[in-house]
Design an enzyme around this catalytic site. Structure first.
Site, PDB file in Angstrom:
ATOM      1  N   CYS A  86       0.926  -1.143  -0.237  1.00 56.20           N
ATOM      2  CA  CYS A  86       0.085  -0.016   0.017  1.00 56.20           C
ATOM      3  C   CYS A  86       0.918   1.386   0.046  1.00 56.20           C
ATOM      4  O   CYS A  86       1.632   1.549  -1.045  1.00 56.20           O
ATOM      5  CB  CYS A  86      -0.946   0.030   1.212  1.00 56.20           C
ATOM      6  SG  CYS A  86      -2.212   1.053   1.036  1.00 56.20           S
ATOM      7  N   HIS A 195      -3.314  -5.824   1.072  1.00 57.24           N
ATOM      8  CA  HIS A 195      -2.659  -6.118   2.298  1.00 57.24           C
ATOM      9  C   HIS A 195      -2.489  -7.525   2.828  1.00 57.24           C
ATOM     10  O   HIS A 195      -3.377  -8.132   3.548  1.00 57.24           O
ATOM     11  CB  HIS A 195      -3.093  -5.182   3.487  1.00 57.24           C
ATOM     12  CG  HIS A 195      -3.138  -3.895   3.404  1.00 57.24           C
ATOM     13  ND1 HIS A 195      -2.166  -2.969   3.996  1.00 57.24           N
ATOM     14  CD2 HIS A 195      -3.823  -2.972   2.947  1.00 57.24           C
ATOM     15  CE1 HIS A 195      -2.366  -1.760   3.978  1.00 57.24           C
ATOM     16  NE2 HIS A 195      -3.271  -1.754   3.129  1.00 57.24           N
ATOM     17  N   GLU A 197      -0.613  -8.899   5.021  1.00 61.35           N
ATOM     18  CA  GLU A 197      -0.554  -9.032   6.079  1.00 61.35           C
ATOM     19  C   GLU A 197      -1.824  -9.145   7.021  1.00 61.35           C
ATOM     20  O   GLU A 197      -1.772  -9.531   8.245  1.00 61.35           O
ATOM     21  CB  GLU A 197       0.425  -7.927   6.986  1.00 61.35           C
ATOM     22  CG  GLU A 197      -0.099  -6.377   6.813  1.00 61.35           C
ATOM     23  CD  GLU A 197      -0.451  -5.680   5.707  1.00 61.35           C
ATOM     24  OE1 GLU A 197      -0.673  -4.526   5.949  1.00 61.35           O
ATOM     25  OE2 GLU A 197       0.063  -6.377   4.776  1.00 61.35           O
TER      26      GLU A 197
END
Length: 228
Positions: A86, A195, A197
């Site tokens: 991002c 994302h 994660e």
């Protein structure tokens, strides 16, 4: 394997990245300040999402000049894995480690929801645990994720198999060529808007992001076995 999560003023996904490595992957990880120039003790560098320096001028434009970026550039030159997610992707674009630029989303609105991605290149140190063409679900959260490049750059990205992830089924932000993530020619610097994660545990709703971090770890271990 030891990971560095670079923390810029305005980073807000650094904690997510830290826990993806520590808790989901089970590896050593440290927060590293944007003021730190020497990143030599780390095996992989992670640039998290957020709004570095308030996204003034352009997203990532000021972070590109942070002291830590000299260490990031050196790590990239040495072939270490560098992942920008991002805002981290935006910083990589601004620093010239990846080609292209980022514009505001097509509808000029912030988007925060899961999207489907297609794995276009599974033969990288970031994607070897995926299958070619595999469709995965990863969250996005951005207002400036509309990837832009000229015709020549897009052709080169496609010819060199540098487009790693594409939006699948729908393009949420207008990104050219449905690009969701690209890699450098050497194959050790990956930038992506979604994302991973935030998709490493069932409690988060999705686990498709975990394979990305497992790929980094597996390839690092294999390369060190071969050279030891």
């Amino acid at each position: 394997m030891k990971y560095a999560v670079i923390v810029f003023p305005g980073s807000n996904c650094d904690v997510d990245m830290y826990h993806a490595i520590k808790d989901a992957l089970g590896e050593e990880v440290e927060y590293v300040s944007h003021t730190e120039k020497d990143l030599s003790e780390y095996d992989a560098i992670l640039l998290p999402g957020g709004f570095s320096y308030g996204d003034y001028l352009r997203s990532g434009a000021i972070a590109r000049f942070a002291n830590a970026m000299s260490g990031v550039m050196k790590a990239a030159e040495e072939g270490k894995p560098v992942l920008g997610v991002c805002n981290g992707f935006q910083v990589l674009l601004e620093s010239g480690l990846l080609p292209g630029a980022m514009k505001r989303n097509r509808d000029l609105k912030f988007i925060c929801r899961p999207v489907n991605l297609k794995v276009e290149n599974h033969e990288t140190m970031f994607t070897s645990e995926y299958e070619k063409g595999e469709v995965i679900t990863i969250p996005i959260a951005h207002g400036e994720g509309n990837y832009e490049c000229n015709d020549k750059t897009l052709k080169e990205l496609e010819e060199n198999n540098q487009i790693v992830f594409r939006y699948h089924g729908e393009n949420p932000n207008g990104s050219r060529g449905d690009v969701a993530g690209i890699i450098n020619e050497r194959g050790n610097v990956l930038g992506m808007m979604p994302h991973p994660e935030r998709a490493v545990d069932e409690i988060l709703g999705h686990t498709d992001g975990l394979k990305l971090f497992q790929s980094i770890l597996k390839n690092w271990r294999e390369s060190h076995v071969c050279t030891s």
